[in-house]
Design an enzyme around this catalytic site. Structure first.
Site, mmCIF file in Angstrom:
data_model
loop_
_atom_site.group_PDB
_atom_site.id
_atom_site.type_symbol
_atom_site.label_atom_id
_atom_site.label_comp_id
_atom_site.label_asym_id
_atom_site.label_seq_id
_atom_site.Cartn_x
_atom_site.Cartn_y
_atom_site.Cartn_z
ATOM 1 N N LYS A 181 0.849 -1.194 0.000
ATOM 2 C CA LYS A 181 0.000 0.000 0.000
ATOM 3 C C LYS A 181 0.888 1.249 0.000
ATOM 4 O O LYS A 181 1.488 1.600 1.018
ATOM 5 C CB LYS A 181 -0.905 0.030 1.238
ATOM 6 C CG LYS A 181 -1.959 1.128 1.130
ATOM 7 C CD LYS A 181 -2.356 1.746 2.435
ATOM 8 C CE LYS A 181 -1.596 2.975 2.809
ATOM 9 N NZ LYS A 181 -1.676 4.123 1.911
ATOM 10 N N GLU A 256 9.968 2.417 10.526
ATOM 11 C CA GLU A 256 10.938 3.501 10.261
ATOM 12 C C GLU A 256 10.150 4.794 10.325
ATOM 13 O O GLU A 256 9.247 5.000 9.505
ATOM 14 C CB GLU A 256 11.561 3.350 8.868
ATOM 15 C CG GLU A 256 12.407 2.127 8.672
ATOM 16 C CD GLU A 256 13.695 2.150 9.469
ATOM 17 O OE1 GLU A 256 14.110 3.227 9.946
ATOM 18 O OE2 GLU A 256 14.279 1.062 9.630
ATOM 19 N N CYS A 290 13.353 12.100 5.869
ATOM 20 C CA CYS A 290 13.396 11.684 7.271
ATOM 21 C C CYS A 290 14.761 12.025 7.868
ATOM 22 O O CYS A 290 14.885 12.230 9.067
ATOM 23 C CB CYS A 290 13.112 10.199 7.386
ATOM 24 S SG CYS A 290 14.124 9.215 6.284
ATOM 25 N N GLU A 391 9.434 17.371 14.424
ATOM 26 C CA GLU A 391 9.685 17.207 12.989
ATOM 27 C C GLU A 391 8.744 18.127 12.212
ATOM 28 O O GLU A 391 7.531 18.087 12.424
ATOM 29 C CB GLU A 391 9.441 15.752 12.576
ATOM 30 C CG GLU A 391 9.814 15.492 11.128
ATOM 31 C CD GLU A 391 9.569 14.050 10.701
ATOM 32 O OE1 GLU A 391 8.455 13.547 10.927
ATOM 33 O OE2 GLU A 391 10.496 13.432 10.142
#
Ligand code: NAD
Length: 503
Positions: A181, A256, A290, A391
């Protein structure tokens, strides 16, 4: 793969070797973030039923695929890597159109998928186990890797081909089958990747692609008892949900997640080189990596020189459509992501950080139909401010002064995440001490926080990961389990730890 209509191109799911529409009859649009008039296509808004169909196909295909010798599986993957290499330019163009990063970078994304596929295909002839001496006579002892079954692969939009390759290729070489997906913002690159696997000869059912939202399609994969592994890359919040939902069925879960990566610039650093690294680390992929260097800690002795150069260079960056070779930074991927950037710029100002450049969305002229934002630098940031802790995933860098190496290390470590960190210094002692003391999964010396290579493990500590790694041979540990095997050829009962006296 797709049908063209008056409204545009309609793309399908790939289940059991066929490109088919969702049972829902619903679709969603995919538009270019640099120009929302540009409709890339419509994609299937899939349901739990579609997912079940894909899981059933993957489960059936597993019975055959697990028995195909690994070197034969690898031959298919080598072919896939070569097709990708042949199509690199077109694949990169599609990717820039759907997620905005500049062509150089989407070329790099495709290259990473090529590199990973070649590297992992090589594992078809390795996947080394251990042979060890037995403690008993006439007995043989060894360990082998075995596949687990159906793997659910859930990926983000920022590396639309590289990240799927990091997961799908090791899953396949180990003998698993896959239900994939992709992120709803980048389905075309996912379809392109799966089409290449189909063309290379991956048998029906071994790789299945189901597009649609995380809550529906993603969740259906997580709660299925037939799925044995979940490999997820995305935000820490969603990763936590994934972990919780997969736990009752004891799936192996590989996560992750987010990052808040730091570059530390010491007083003996080559400042120009550090500025180059901070520009690339902070504004490459519009800060949507990331591993993006969203924090820079600079020794007070070189702080003023660093800030002057860094701000001047950031102001000069050419922001524009990633398809234009002159652009150095593309748009944010979506209105939602741009809203997050503007929200954090407001937070930074309110917290008292100094806005040294940027700070505004770009809305006029060529920018009018995209999600563009100025490269933005906050200086004199306190390490506890939200812009230095959370973040942002956009073109916003927080610069903090420090008085010593030890303070830089403390600031570097003092965030919830632990993906990547870097130091600029000419002092080998400082480089080695920092390498040891920064608790991250990746560390760089005299290079920015981005730029991992496929043959070393990739992943992070703390809220970035849950202890697994992808890439390198470490990825094999996610997609296989160890089986220890003992073969007794003595012809008599030998009891381990007991019948050792007569040796
Ligand atoms: P996201 O968490 O919003 O989505 C990731 C994927 O999860 C998407 O496919 C999404 O549809 C799916 N999803 C959403 N809700 C779900 C649910 N309830 N159940 C199952 N699946 C669900 O992340 P994003 O916005 O696509 O990507 C950005 C994030 O990814 C950033 O936080 C970034 O740091 C992270 N990221 C991490 C790495 C890494 O290797 N550590 C690499 C790239 C990106």
């Amino acid at each position: 793969m797709a049908t063209a209509t008056a409204q545009g191109t309609t793309y399908h799911n790939f289940i059991d070797g066929s490109w088919i529409p969702s049972v829902s009859g619903d679709v969603f649009e995919n538009r270019n973030p640099a120009n929302t008039d540009d409709l890339i296509g419509v994609f299937q808004k899939s349901t739990r039923q579609d997912v079940q169909h894909a899981i059933d196909a993957a489960r059936r295909a597993y019975e055959h695929w697990r028995l195909v010798p690994a070197p034969r599986r690898a031959e298919i993957l080598f072919r896939a890597a070569q097709i990708m290499a042949d199509r690199k330019v077109a694949l990169a163009r599609d990717m820039t159109r759907e997620m905005g990063k500049i062509l150089d970078e989407t070329g790099g994304d495709v290259q990473e998928a090529i590199d990973m596929t070649f590297f992992m295909a090589g594992e078809g002839r390795r996947q080394y186990g251990q042979t060890v001496p037995s403690e008993l006579r006439d007995k043989f002892a060894m360990s082998v890797r075995q596949p687990l079954g159906v793997c659910a692969i859930i990926t983000p939009w920022n590396f639309p081909m590289a990240i799927p390759s990091w997961k799908i290729i090791p899953a396949l070489v180990c003998g698993n089958t896959v239900v994939f997906k992709p992120a709803t913002l980048t389905p075309l690159s996912a379809l392109n990747f799966v089409k290449i696997l189909e063309e290379a000869g991956v048998p029906p059912g071994v790789v299945n692609l189901v597009t649609g939202g995380g809550g529906e399609v993603g969740n259906a994969m997580l709660v299925s008892d037939e799925v044995k592994v979940v490999s997820f890359t995305g935000s820490t919040d969603v990763g936590r949900t994934v972990s919780e939902q997969a736990a009752p069925s004891f799936k192996k879960v590989h996560l992750e997640m987010g990052g808040k990566n730091v570059i530390m610039v010491m007083d003996d650093a080559n400042v120009e080189l550090a500025v180059d690294g901070c520009l690339w680390g902070g504004f490459g992929t519009t800060g949507q990596r990331c591993t993006a260097a969203s924090r820079v800690v600079v020794h007070e002795k070189v702080y003023a020189a660093f800030v002057n150069q860094f701000v001047a260079r950031a102001k000069a960056l050419r922001v524009g459509d990633g398809l234009d070779p002159k652009s150095q930074m593309g748009p944010s991927v979506s209105q939602g992501q741009l809203d997050t950037v503007t929200k954090y710029v407001a937070i930074g100002k309110k917290e008292g950080a100094k806005l040294a450049c940027g700070g505004e969305p770009l809305r006029e002229g060529a920018y009018a139909k995209g999600f563009f934002h100025q490269p933005t630098i906050f200086t004199d940031v306190a390490p506890t401010m939200r812009v230095a802790q959370e973040e942002i995933f956009g073109p916003v860098v927080s610069v903090m002064p420090c008085r010593s190496f030890d303070e830089a290390i403390a600031i570097g470590n003092n965030v919830p995440y632990g993906l990547s960190a870097s130091i600029y210094t000419q002092d080998i002692n400082k480089a080695f001490a920092a390498m040891r003391d920064l608790y991250t999964g990746i560390f760089y010396v005299n290079a920015p926080t981005i730029g991992a290579e496929v043959h070393l493990p990739f992943g992070g500590t703390k809220a970035t990961g849950n202890g697994h790694r992808e890439a390198g041979t470490a990825a094999l540990d996610v997609f296989s389990e160890w089986k220890s095997i003992y073969i007794d050829f003595s012809g008599r009962l030998q009891r381990a730890q007991i019948d050792t006296a007569d040796l």
